[in-house]
Design an enzyme around this catalytic site. Structure first.
Site, short mmCIF file in Angstrom:
data_model
loop_
_atom_site.label_atom_id
_atom_site.label_comp_id
_atom_site.label_asym_id
_atom_site.label_seq_id
_atom_site.Cartn_x
_atom_site.Cartn_y
_atom_site.Cartn_z
N SER A 204 -8.64 4.06 -38.83
CA SER A 204 -7.94 5.07 -38.04
C SER A 204 -8.72 6.37 -38.04
O SER A 204 -9.11 6.87 -39.09
CB SER A 204 -6.54 5.31 -38.64
OG SER A 204 -5.86 6.32 -37.92
N CYS A 333 4.65 7.43 -41.50
CA CYS A 333 5.02 6.47 -40.45
C CYS A 333 6.45 5.97 -40.61
O CYS A 333 6.93 5.22 -39.78
CB CYS A 333 4.05 5.31 -40.46
SG CYS A 333 2.34 5.83 -40.17
#
Length: 384
Positions: A204, A333
């Protein structure tokens, strides 16, 4: 950079974009704006070359080839493409998937979807008190009907650095493929040869001082024909992920990868580990009731400190320190979900212990002054 009025200690949620990364990206927003898939003119050629160079930089970070890199929107998409794509594209007849009990929610949710909708059997690999995969348990679970094992390289909540090569040795003995969510790994460990131990690997951009909205999936050569794409269209990126590649974001991720490669990355990790250790020493001496969750030393992400404050609700504590401190009570998240961290529960913490835990994570732009100030803020805020 973060607001100077706020001490930023949430690097494992996201990192500020390095100014050098911004500078590398800037021309591709305005001047070199061509579509990298426009093969008939120079503007397209320039953009394609920039995206290819970025893929090469990302590949070099993990010891892979540029042709093995598929750009995605982030690690969540990369995790889904790896797990769902492999399960749907494999003709091997293997119907079991093993994942560690402390995986990112995007891994757990993808595996659960395969179990509920497509008849796969999903099983959790237990971990020990420090979050390490129990290799004996994994060995017992493995058999010739296991398609995939998914274990994250560095945990996003307690910082556990797994021994991926030992896990790979077990999976290969059964012909089982290994996926690694390595989103936290670039800032957490030396990953120069991580591709050697894995078949699929997710990264990421915004976890490594690059931009948000970009990630990558490493797909080992020879495996690409066994991964079913989730996005169809113009057959870009070898058909594994159709759509116009976002050149500025790719360039940014490539630049971020270059800044973490080799000795520069090692020096950065050592500096951050020194800051983290100083923070822990100061905090635990001033607040003796506080305890550290997870492993210590080199077995932990250098910037991670997950601290339990007994008798305190961590969410309430963090709220009372706004806007002075940016930290986390769990994975970013899963923000807004009123449930104890599945990671902390998996390592044996009771619900009330998990609820009293807060993650502090430091990174490239953290300073000794900021780190020391956190303990002062905590000392002034915690009830006596």
């Amino acid at each position: 950079m973060p607001d100077s009025q706020t001490i930023y200690a949430d690097y494992q949620a996201t990192t500020p974009v390095d100014p050098r990364v911004l500078a590398a990206m800037e021309p591709y927003w305005r001047d070199s704006f061509g579509n990298p898939h426009s093969s008939d003119h120079v503007m397209g050629w320039e953009a394609e070359r920039a995206a290819a160079d970025a893929a090469a930089s990302v590949a070099a970070l993990i010891g892979a080839d540029a042709s093995e890199i598929v750009f995605t929107s982030g690690a969540t998409e990369a995790n889904n493409l790896a797990i769902l794509g492999l399960a749907r594209g494999s003709l091997r007849g293997r119907r079991r998937i093993l994942v560690s009990a402390i995986e990112h929610k995007s891994v757990l949710a993808a595996v659960r979807a395969l179990e509920e909708r497509e008849g796969f059997a999903a099983e959790l690999i237990p971990v020990d008190r420090d979050g390490f995969v129990r290799l004996d348990a994994l060995d017992e679970l493995l058999s010739d009907d296991v398609l995939l094992v998914s274990v994250m390289a560095v945990n996003n909540e307690i910082g556990t650095v797994q021994n991926v090569s030992d896990i790979a040795e077990l999976t290969r003995a059964h012909g089982t493929l290994l996926h690694c969510d390595a989103a936290q790994a670039p800032c957490g460990m030396d990953i120069c040869d991580l591709a050697d131990s894995t078949d699929l690997l997710s990264l990421s951009g915004h976890k490594m001082c690059g931009p948000k909205g970009i990630g990558a999936l490493y797909v080992r050569h020879g495996l690409e024909d066994h991964v079913e794409p989730m996005i169809y269209g113009g057959e870009q990126q070898g058909g594994l992920r159709s759509g116009t590649v976002p050149v500025p974001l790719c360039v940014g991720m490539g630049s971020a990868a270059e800044l973490l490669a080799g000795e520069a990355g090692a020096q950065e990790r050592r500096r951050i580990a020194h800051l983290r250790d100083a923070f822990l020493s100061d905090l635990l001496s001033r607040l003796p009731k506080a305890t550290l969750n997870g492993p210590s030393g080199a077995d932990r992400h250098p910037g991670n400190a997950n601290i339990q404050f007994p008798g305190t609700n961590a969410q309430d504590l963090l709220a009372s320190m706004q806007p002075m401190l940016a930290a986390s009570t769990g994975s970013a998240c899963t923000s807004g979900i009123p449930a104890p961290s599945h990671v902390l529960r998996a390592i044996g913490l009771a619900p009330e212990e998990a609820d009293s835990s807060m993650r502090f994570s430091f990174g490239r732009f953290s300073t000794a002054t900021e780190v020391k100030a956190i303990t002062v803020v905590l000392e002034d805020t915690l009830p006596t």
